[in-house]
Design an enzyme around this catalytic site. Structure first.
Site, PDB file in Angstrom:
ATOM      1  N   THR A   1      -0.264  -2.951  10.811  1.00  0.00           N
ATOM      2  CA  THR A   1       0.529  -3.306  10.374  1.00  0.00           C
ATOM      3  C   THR A   1       1.911  -4.316  11.414  1.00  0.00           C
ATOM      4  O   THR A   1       1.875  -4.047  12.679  1.00  0.00           O
ATOM      5  CB  THR A   1       1.953  -3.006   9.434  1.00  0.00           C
ATOM      6  OG1 THR A   1       2.852  -3.510   8.942  1.00  0.00           O
ATOM      7  CG2 THR A   1       2.431  -1.867   9.751  1.00  0.00           C
ATOM      8  N   ASP A   2       2.346  -5.663  10.929  1.00  0.00           N
ATOM      9  CA  ASP A   2       3.274  -6.103  11.916  1.00  0.00           C
ATOM     10  C   ASP A   2       4.493  -5.128  12.208  1.00  0.00           C
ATOM     11  O   ASP A   2       5.327  -5.940  12.835  1.00  0.00           O
ATOM     12  CB  ASP A   2       3.607  -7.722  10.984  1.00  0.00           C
ATOM     13  CG  ASP A   2       4.062  -7.597   9.557  1.00  0.00           C
ATOM     14  OD1 ASP A   2       4.072  -6.447   8.567  1.00  0.00           O
ATOM     15  OD2 ASP A   2       5.044  -8.767   9.113  1.00  0.00           O
TER      16      ASP A   2
ATOM     17  N   GLY B   1      -8.137  -0.349  -3.487  1.00  0.00           N
ATOM     18  CA  GLY B   1      -6.337  -0.719  -3.132  1.00  0.00           C
ATOM     19  C   GLY B   1      -6.735  -2.516  -2.816  1.00  0.00           C
ATOM     20  O   GLY B   1      -7.855  -2.710  -3.075  1.00  0.00           O
ATOM     21  N   GLN B   2      -5.334  -3.039  -2.382  1.00  0.00           N
ATOM     22  CA  GLN B   2      -5.646  -4.437  -2.599  1.00  0.00           C
ATOM     23  C   GLN B   2      -7.339  -5.224  -1.583  1.00  0.00           C
ATOM     24  O   GLN B   2      -7.528  -5.130  -1.893  1.00  0.00           O
ATOM     25  CB  GLN B   2      -4.376  -4.997  -1.994  1.00  0.00           C
ATOM     26  CG  GLN B   2      -2.755  -4.578  -2.395  1.00  0.00           C
ATOM     27  CD  GLN B   2      -1.702  -5.499  -2.211  1.00  0.00           C
ATOM     28  OE1 GLN B   2      -1.897  -6.699  -2.449  1.00  0.00           O
ATOM     29  NE2 GLN B   2      -1.114  -5.155  -1.068  1.00  0.00           N
TER      30      GLN B   2
ATOM     31  N   TYR C   1       7.678   4.508   7.799  1.00  0.00           N
ATOM     32  CA  TYR C   1       6.102   3.844   7.657  1.00  0.00           C
ATOM     33  C   TYR C   1       5.829   3.404   8.800  1.00  0.00           C
ATOM     34  O   TYR C   1       5.075   3.601   9.331  1.00  0.00           O
ATOM     35  CB  TYR C   1       6.330   2.858   6.563  1.00  0.00           C
ATOM     36  CG  TYR C   1       5.385   1.704   6.294  1.00  0.00           C
ATOM     37  CD1 TYR C   1       4.171   2.080   5.764  1.00  0.00           C
ATOM     38  CD2 TYR C   1       4.679   0.429   6.743  1.00  0.00           C
ATOM     39  CE1 TYR C   1       3.011   1.424   5.421  1.00  0.00           C
ATOM     40  CE2 TYR C   1       4.291  -0.458   6.354  1.00  0.00           C
ATOM     41  CZ  TYR C   1       2.877   0.585   6.194  1.00  0.00           C
ATOM     42  OH  TYR C   1       1.464  -0.440   6.028  1.00  0.00           O
TER      43      TYR C   1
ATOM     44  N   ALA D   1      -3.772   3.547   2.529  1.00  0.00           N
ATOM     45  CA  ALA D   1      -2.952   4.190   4.121  1.00  0.00           C
ATOM     46  C   ALA D   1      -1.941   4.600   2.523  1.00  0.00           C
ATOM     47  O   ALA D   1      -2.134   5.184   1.570  1.00  0.00           O
ATOM     48  CB  ALA D   1      -2.894   2.650   4.202  1.00  0.00           C
ATOM     49  N   TYR D   2      -1.141   5.131   2.939  1.00  0.00           N
ATOM     50  CA  TYR D   2       0.264   5.288   2.508  1.00  0.00           C
ATOM     51  C   TYR D   2       1.509   4.051   2.437  1.00  0.00           C
ATOM     52  O   TYR D   2       1.827   3.930   3.983  1.00  0.00           O
ATOM     53  CB  TYR D   2       1.127   6.500   3.365  1.00  0.00           C
ATOM     54  CG  TYR D   2       2.428   6.752   1.917  1.00  0.00           C
ATOM     55  CD1 TYR D   2       2.144   7.799   1.785  1.00  0.00           C
ATOM     56  CD2 TYR D   2       3.510   5.450   2.482  1.00  0.00           C
ATOM     57  CE1 TYR D   2       3.804   8.457   0.441  1.00  0.00           C
ATOM     58  CE2 TYR D   2       4.840   6.254   2.014  1.00  0.00           C
ATOM     59  CZ  TYR D   2       4.793   7.891   0.790  1.00  0.00           C
ATOM     60  OH  TYR D   2       5.542   7.848   0.003  1.00  0.00           O
ATOM     61  N   THR D   3       1.285   2.828   1.397  1.00  0.00           N
ATOM     62  CA  THR D   3       1.493   1.774   1.959  1.00  0.00           C
ATOM     63  C   THR D   3       3.297   1.550   1.011  1.00  0.00           C
ATOM     64  O   THR D   3       3.983   0.700   1.362  1.00  0.00           O
ATOM     65  CB  THR D   3       0.946   0.661   1.538  1.00  0.00           C
ATOM     66  OG1 THR D   3       0.670   1.004  -0.077  1.00  0.00           O
ATOM     67  CG2 THR D   3      -0.287   0.855   1.907  1.00  0.00           C
TER      68      THR D   3
ATOM     69  N   ASP E   1     -11.722  12.513  -0.384  1.00  0.00           N
ATOM     70  CA  ASP E   1     -10.207  12.650  -0.203  1.00  0.00           C
ATOM     71  C   ASP E   1      -9.763  12.707   1.248  1.00  0.00           C
ATOM     72  O   ASP E   1     -10.700  13.384   1.707  1.00  0.00           O
ATOM     73  CB  ASP E   1      -9.915  13.665  -0.606  1.00  0.00           C
ATOM     74  CG  ASP E   1      -8.280  14.200  -0.379  1.00  0.00           C
ATOM     75  OD1 ASP E   1      -7.535  13.505   0.098  1.00  0.00           O
ATOM     76  OD2 ASP E   1      -6.814  14.586  -1.122  1.00  0.00           O
TER      77      ASP E   1
HETATM   78  N1  LIG Z   1       0.263  -4.213   1.512  1.00  0.00           N
HETATM   79  C1  LIG Z   1       0.633  -4.828   2.587  1.00  0.00           C
HETATM   80  O1  LIG Z   1       2.121  -5.497   2.449  1.00  0.00           O
HETATM   81  C2  LIG Z   1       0.208  -4.700   4.008  1.00  0.00           C
HETATM   82  C3  LIG Z   1       1.411  -5.405   4.876  1.00  0.00           C
HETATM   83  C4  LIG Z   1       0.713  -5.193   6.114  1.00  0.00           C
HETATM   84  C5  LIG Z   1       0.045  -4.076   6.578  1.00  0.00           C
HETATM   85  N2  LIG Z   1      -0.601  -3.186   5.609  1.00  0.00           N
HETATM   86  C6  LIG Z   1      -2.090  -2.358   5.970  1.00  0.00           C
HETATM   87  O2  LIG Z   1      -3.286  -2.971   4.986  1.00  0.00           O
HETATM   88  C7  LIG Z   1      -4.070  -1.993   4.864  1.00  0.00           C
HETATM   89  C8  LIG Z   1      -4.323  -2.408   3.478  1.00  0.00           C
HETATM   90  O3  LIG Z   1      -3.187  -1.750   2.119  1.00  0.00           O
HETATM   91  P1  LIG Z   1      -3.755  -1.930   1.174  1.00  0.00           P
HETATM   92  O4  LIG Z   1      -1.901  -2.782   0.378  1.00  0.00           O
HETATM   93  O5  LIG Z   1      -4.318  -2.538   0.882  1.00  0.00           O
HETATM   94  O6  LIG Z   1      -3.239  -0.780   0.496  1.00  0.00           O
HETATM   95  P2  LIG Z   1      -3.299  -0.232  -1.024  1.00  0.00           P
HETATM   96  O7  LIG Z   1      -3.585  -1.014  -1.669  1.00  0.00           O
HETATM   97  O8  LIG Z   1      -1.790   0.237  -1.207  1.00  0.00           O
HETATM   98  O9  LIG Z   1      -4.747   0.704  -0.831  1.00  0.00           O
HETATM   99  C9  LIG Z   1      -4.272   1.970  -0.317  1.00  0.00           C
HETATM  100  C10 LIG Z   1      -5.671   2.657  -1.105  1.00  0.00           C
HETATM  101  O10 LIG Z   1      -5.746   3.962  -0.168  1.00  0.00           O
HETATM  102  C11 LIG Z   1      -5.845   4.787  -1.069  1.00  0.00           C
HETATM  103  N3  LIG Z   1      -5.530   6.413  -1.034  1.00  0.00           N
HETATM  104  C12 LIG Z   1      -4.201   6.982  -0.805  1.00  0.00           C
HETATM  105  N4  LIG Z   1      -4.127   8.542  -0.046  1.00  0.00           N
HETATM  106  C13 LIG Z   1      -5.946   8.562  -0.082  1.00  0.00           C
HETATM  107  C14 LIG Z   1      -6.666   9.513   0.255  1.00  0.00           C
HETATM  108  N5  LIG Z   1      -6.078  10.779   1.076  1.00  0.00           N
HETATM  109  N6  LIG Z   1      -7.732   9.393   0.369  1.00  0.00           N
HETATM  110  C15 LIG Z   1      -7.859   7.849   0.264  1.00  0.00           C
HETATM  111  N7  LIG Z   1      -7.532   7.255  -0.475  1.00  0.00           N
HETATM  112  C16 LIG Z   1      -6.780   7.570   0.024  1.00  0.00           C
HETATM  113  C17 LIG Z   1      -4.382   4.852  -2.411  1.00  0.00           C
HETATM  114  O11 LIG Z   1      -5.138   5.389  -3.569  1.00  0.00           O
HETATM  115  P3  LIG Z   1      -3.455   5.300  -4.034  1.00  0.00           P
HETATM  116  O12 LIG Z   1      -3.486   3.851  -4.442  1.00  0.00           O
HETATM  117  O13 LIG Z   1      -3.817   6.410  -5.210  1.00  0.00           O
HETATM  118  O14 LIG Z   1      -2.819   6.394  -3.285  1.00  0.00           O
HETATM  119  C18 LIG Z   1      -5.150   3.107  -2.352  1.00  0.00           C
HETATM  120  O15 LIG Z   1      -6.661   2.834  -3.327  1.00  0.00           O
HETATM  121  C19 LIG Z   1      -3.062  -0.657   4.778  1.00  0.00           C
HETATM  122  O16 LIG Z   1      -3.777   0.028   5.777  1.00  0.00           O
HETATM  123  C20 LIG Z   1      -1.848  -1.290   4.931  1.00  0.00           C
HETATM  124  O17 LIG Z   1      -1.013  -0.147   6.008  1.00  0.00           O
HETATM  125  C21 LIG Z   1      -0.343  -3.512   4.095  1.00  0.00           C
END
Ligand SMILES: NC(=O)c1ccc[n+]([C@@H]2O[C@H](COP(=O)([O-])OP(=O)(O)OC[C@H]3O[C@@H](n4cnc5c(N)ncnc54)[C@H](OP(=O)(O)O)[C@@H]3O)[C@@H](O)[C@H]2O)c1
Length: 286
Positions: free
Chosen positions: A103-104, A11-12, A127, A62-64, A38
């Site tokens: 998250t915020d 992920g990011q 979410y 996470a599920y984002t 997984d």
């Molecule tokens: N993005 C935002 O704007 C934001 C804002 C506030 C907080 N956050 C939090 O910051 C954290 C990081 O966010 P991010 O944007 O980096 O998330 P992301 O890019 O969506 O990455 C999440 C990763 O988790 C993987 N994943 C999904 N199901 C899984 C499973 N069963 N087992 C193992 N890995 C799995 C995803 O794979 P797939 O892509 O294949 O599903 C993806 O690679 C999260 O906790 C998110 O809630 C994000």
């Protein structure tokens, strides 16, 4: 050598930690995403802990998909609440620390000043509810840190910055909401802070509980979009609209600026201003 497990490594945030980890020679890093570990396979997860005994787990998985979650509440809850709960339980059993990201959006956005860690959450969407449930589950254990962040973007993956760059190139005009305010967070700054926290966990027994992290400053999505379009040199006109003119399946909070005093004091860090950090990221994307 201590081992750090990074989940959601593709992920990011996971990708940014991967890049930074190259300079951390005192740790062995284990990077995993759904293809190799997984997290919803709890039996296998327990086996992973038995075989590899990680000392620190950084849960970036996470599920984002905020809007999609409205239609898939069970999947969102499984990944954002049940999985972190099991990770915390296993971390406790195997004498490891867990750093979990939240998250915020756990807040309802009705505050008049930046949110502190002990302000009461009131999540507005599926979410956000699933993320808040995840926080509550992991905080039942003493060896956990929860870092709440906001408006995350990165050179990796899909995010608001990349969407604006794409649309700004294609369109003459973009209408973006100006009544939702918060602070963007460059995932590379968050990644550096998380690794600093991982290092500090070894020496500082007081590092526990919730911390807030975003870049410095305040803006609306409209201001954020304007800065992206301006920096890219596009002529696209960005217009401000209110949230009711852009209905989405999931409700969003209006105001989610985070007070970051606790993390700044604990780790003795300064945090980059959001426009400076955005400029750094755009150098890699444009
Ligand atoms: N993005 C935002 O704007 C934001 C804002 C506030 C907080 N956050 C939090 O910051 C954290 C990081 O966010 P991010 O944007 O980096 O998330 P992301 O890019 O969506 O990455 C999440 C990763 O988790 C993987 N994943 C999904 N199901 C899984 C499973 N069963 N087992 C193992 N890995 C799995 C995803 O794979 P797939 O892509 O294949 O599903 C993806 O690679 C999260 O906790 C998110 O809630 C994000």
């Amino acid at each position: 050598m201590k081992k750090i497990l990074i989940t959601g490594a593709k992920g990011q945030l996971g990708n940014e930690i991967l890049l930074l980890s190259k300079v951390y020679k005192d740790y062995e890093f284990l990077f995993h995403d759904i293809d190799t570990l997984d997290l919803t396979d709890f039996k296998n997860l327990e086996k992973f802990f038995q075989v590899h005994s990680p000392d620190i787990i950084i849960n970036c998985a996470a599920y984002t998909a905020v809007d999609k979650a409205e239609k898939e509440p069970e999947t969102a809850h499984l990944l954002n609440a049940e999985v972190p709960g099991v990770l915390a339980l296993l971390s406790d059993r195997f004498n490891a620390y867990l750093i979990h990201i939240s998250t915020d959006y756990v807040f309802d956005g009705r505050n008049y000043r930046p949110y502190k860690e002990n302000d009461l959450p009131n999540p507005l969407s599926v979410y956000a509810q699933s993320k808040y449930a995840g926080e509550q589950k992991v905080l039942q254990f003493g060896n956990t840190v929860v870092i709440r962040t906001s408006w995350l973007y990165s050179r990796f993956g899909n995010n608001f910055v990349k969407t604006m760059l794409k649309l700004g190139k294609e369109r003459d005009t973009l209408s973006i909401v100006f009544d939702q305010t918060g602070t963007p967070t460059n995932a590379c700054n968050l990644a550096a802070t998380i690794l600093k926290m991982a290092e500090s966990l070894d020496h500082n027994d007081h590092i526990r509980g919730i911390y807030h992290y975003s870049n410095e400053g305040v803006c609306s999505w409209y201001d954020f979009a304007r800065e992206i379009i301006k920096s890219a040199g596009y002529s696209c006109n960005v217009l401000p609209i209110t949230t009711d003119k852009y209905p989405m399946p999931a409700s969003r909070p209006y105001y989610t600026v985070l007070d970051k005093s606790r993390i700044k004091n604990t780790l003795n860090i300064t945090i980059p201003y959001w426009k400076d950090s955005l400029a750094e990221c755009l150098k890699d994307i444009i």
